[in-house]
Write a protein that holds these residues in place. Structure first.
Motif: not given
Lengths: 490, 490
Positions: B209-210, B463-466, B479-482
């Protein structure tokens, strides 16, 4: 092509510096006396490390790691040790920086002063024996045979890349034993490891010997060493193995219950070689064209350079070069194909000569037709043309031959530059010419000091294989029973 | 046999400390926060080093060595970097000790004060970029792909063996590139090397992840990481790979002439893993009996214990044990025969359980008659009796199976301890139970900080794969996007 290096005859010292820089081995850093070991230099060091590590493990040693810092008070415990190292050590006094509001930048935070200063290890006897105290209760805990690969710092005032730097890399072995005999045996065993490594891998003949009282390690009973002769006639100490007696066990109160149920102090050794070996390796074999590396320590043993004019020739020679590489790789030989189209063959030849690649193969259109290839030896600078289908037998044999030839050349050089000297007049003349001087000495440290003051020559060692021989001290004329080796040294 | 370790359920933290000490991995030294890595612990570290070093070289990297010390002023050059490291660094201010005539012992010699203080490297970006300035003129000098194995020092106030120590061992990669894209690709490539190593050798599943802005490396544009889950439900950052943009090139004025002939600042990455991996390895797999080591990193993969009553039985079982050892060694398996007559089999069994030797073979008189041998797995603590003549097929297969099983067990544990959480009430309950919490976050550092203050949980990574997924921040409802991964961590 213009020479990139100062020649040895012109200025040996400058030649060495030029070579270290131009062959991309190391350079000075922004920190006084600390070097940057560049990738090519480090690759050689990695090969040195790998072979030594294997030899240590084969002789029963294991690796471990001890702290970089040593509490200041540890140094006072062993009286001679402190004399040897306190004058040239890096001292950590604080653990924080803060903004410097007056001058800008950062300053030491005075509120973050350590209660006890820490010394950056110049060698690890003190911290290790302080640790061994907790590991050793009985003879069952012995021997301890530990080695450490580490960086150490000695605040040298005059530094030279690899030969003498403020920070250097090394290995330091620290062993603990039940008896004096066993510790002495260990000291000698490691001396043999070092001399075998020097002769078989570095291809440098060495004299095994004992240091005099004034040259021994600070805290040792005896220091054994291997001494090598460089091309300029100066000696270089290439490794030392110390019998420490019970000095550190007493300083750190390390006792064990013996087989007879008595409390005894533990017997110790320590031993080390460092990145200084890189300096020895460079100076022992290299020439005015650059580095000469023994094949056993060359990161690339063979380089293949394609010779071509047309794109078709480029493709054909490169393909053949890669096929040859693959066949040699299978034999465990390290091979590089330099297929860069941005550099001419002549440039590449000079580059690999500078970097000491043992064998250079060149393959051109005519070779393609005739199934031949040109093989150039770095050590002798000789070339021969051989059949490509013989490469897998010729190349391994040639690498073996070169390893032996490079050693033999250094061996003959040393033989020609070792002199039995029996008069002071002769000594004074010979010491200016360089080389090892085998001469009688009366055993008195005052005489040793006098000779050093008068000639800059020191006693490199009392050779282990020197037989008893009556004679007179070359300086005082007093009785002597064996010859010792004098030389000016690095 | 009395348990030598505190159990995990009783006190996880004490269990960890007990295990590190009792399995002879490491111990605290006389220097605050600095550890001694003992031979058995160091042997595991050597295996970690060897595999990583091979992977770095296979991806085109070379090793080099840069100075231990960094001039103080270098730290002021990159504004964020100084914030990150100035507050916890060891500062060298003097280079000599002298006799303390008043108090005895030694004191710092005030006349040997350095003009500019030196910092013991906490990480080497500054000294390395100051060096790269001289190495880089044109795009032809790029990329530079260098790694260094070294010790570093960060003056941590609360230390724990392997997990957080004042001095630790690590590797630090420092690469220089023509373009941003190429540097980002390098950052990601290394992240893949780290995750492959973690999963295939350490047998620890990791999330790639980042890091968030507040958790990223001081001086980086982006920090990528691998995050692992320990048995107590806490997260452990196991490696980081930083995209540094042009920050250090600007701070040290490192420009290159581009293919288009323009002067451009160089793009950079840095990346590292440390002896902290030892802590991860221990905590991920071990149990109340001691260490559980994946076979790929075990210094000894198999131990053979002879069982006997009479001297004849001793000789016979030992001889057979050594013959088996030789046959397994030929397959590249590391085997030890413990033929010490001074310890009972039960004592040896407990010892090798504690030290995590993957397979224990026991051979007694009945086995000698029947051609059988007992095989005990460390991970499952199960035993089976097999035919001796099947060992050379069974043992390699079993070691492979164990490597996979240990990974799968950790993978299942993580799956069972990763929770999608969508309400703050649930978050508060789950955070006490431990594990990875996958939850929405509004992207605001203030929210991140608030959550940390309220729960001690931090965002381990994005996470990179989210995949993108609309939702509301678990704390603020914005609001959230991931989803991101929260956890309490080491």
């Amino acid at each position: 092509m213009a020479k990139v290096l100062t020649s040895r005859s012109e200025n040996y010292s400058q030649w060495y510096n030029d070579l270290v820089i131009k062959a991309d081995l190391a350079e000075n850093s922004a920190v006084r006396g600390c070097m940057v070991i560049k990738p090519y230099g480090y690759a050689i060091w990695e090969k040195i490390q790998a072979e030594l590590d294997r030899m240590f493990k084969e002789t029963g040693h294991v690796n471990a790691y001890f702290p970089l810092f040593i509490p200041k008070s540890f140094f006072s415990r062993e009286a001679q040790h402190v004399e040897g190292f306190a004058k040239e050590c890096a001292v950590v006094t604080h653990y924080r920086l803060m903004k410097d509001e007056v001058n800008g930048g950062l300053k030491v935070d005075p509120s973050a002063k350590l209660e006890e200063e820490l010394i950056v290890r110049p060698t690890s006897e003190t911290i290790i024996w302080n640790t061994y105290k907790n590991w050793i209760q009985s003879y069952r805990d012995l021997p301890i045979l530990i080695n450490q690969w580490a960086n150490v710092v000695r605040w040298e005032m005059r530094t030279r890349l690899f030969l003498r730097t403020a920070e250097f890399l090394w290995q330091e072995g620290h062993t603990a034993h039940e008896t004096s005999d066993e510790a002495i045996e260990e000291t000698r065993k490691i001396l043999d490891v070092y001399s075998t490594f020097a002769e078989e891998f570095l291809a440098i003949p060495v004299i095994k010997g004992l240091k005099t009282e004034s040259e021994k390690f600070a805290g040792a009973i005896n220091t054994y060493c291997i001494e090598a002769l460089m091309q300029d006639g100066k000696a270089l100490q290439a490794g030392t193995s110390h019998f420490l007696g019970q000095n550190f066990a007493k300083a750190f109160d390390v006792k064990y219950a013996s087989r007879e149920g008595r409390e005894e102090y533990v017997w110790a050794t320590s031993w080390g070689v460092s990145t200084r070996l890189m300096g020895a390796l460079i100076m022992a074999h290299s020439d005015d064209n650059g580095l000469v590396l023994p094949p056993a320590l060359a990161p690339q043993q063979v380089v293949i350079v394609p010779i071509y004019k047309t794109p078709e020739e480029y493709t054909a020679t490169c393909n053949r070069a890669h096929a040859i590489k693959d066949s040699l790789k299978k034999l465990g030989i390290t091979v590089k194909v330099d297929d860069r189209d941005t550099h001419k063959p002549g440039w590449k030849f000079a580059e690999y000569e500078l970097k000491g690649v043992p064998l250079r193969l060149a393959i051109g259109p005519r070779d393609m037709e005739q199934g031949t290839i040109e093989v150039a030896r770095r050590d002798t600078l000789t070339k021969e043309v051989i059949a490509q289908d013989q490469l897998t037998t010729v190349i391994p044999a040639l690498l073996d031959t070169m390893q032996k030839d490079i050693f033999n050349k250094a061996f003959n050089f040393r033989a020609q530059n070792t002199f039995k000297v029996d008069t002071w007049e002769e000594f004074l003349i010979q010491v200016e010419k360089g080389g090892f001087i085998s001469a009688h000495w009366d055993g008195d440290p005052a005489t040793e000091k006098l000779i050093q003051e008068e000639t800059k020559a020191t006693i490199r060692c009392i050779p282990l294989d020197s037989s008893e021989e009556a004679g007179q001290c070359v300086r005082t004329g007093k009785p002597s029973f064996r010859r010792v080796i004098f030389a000016r040294s690095y």
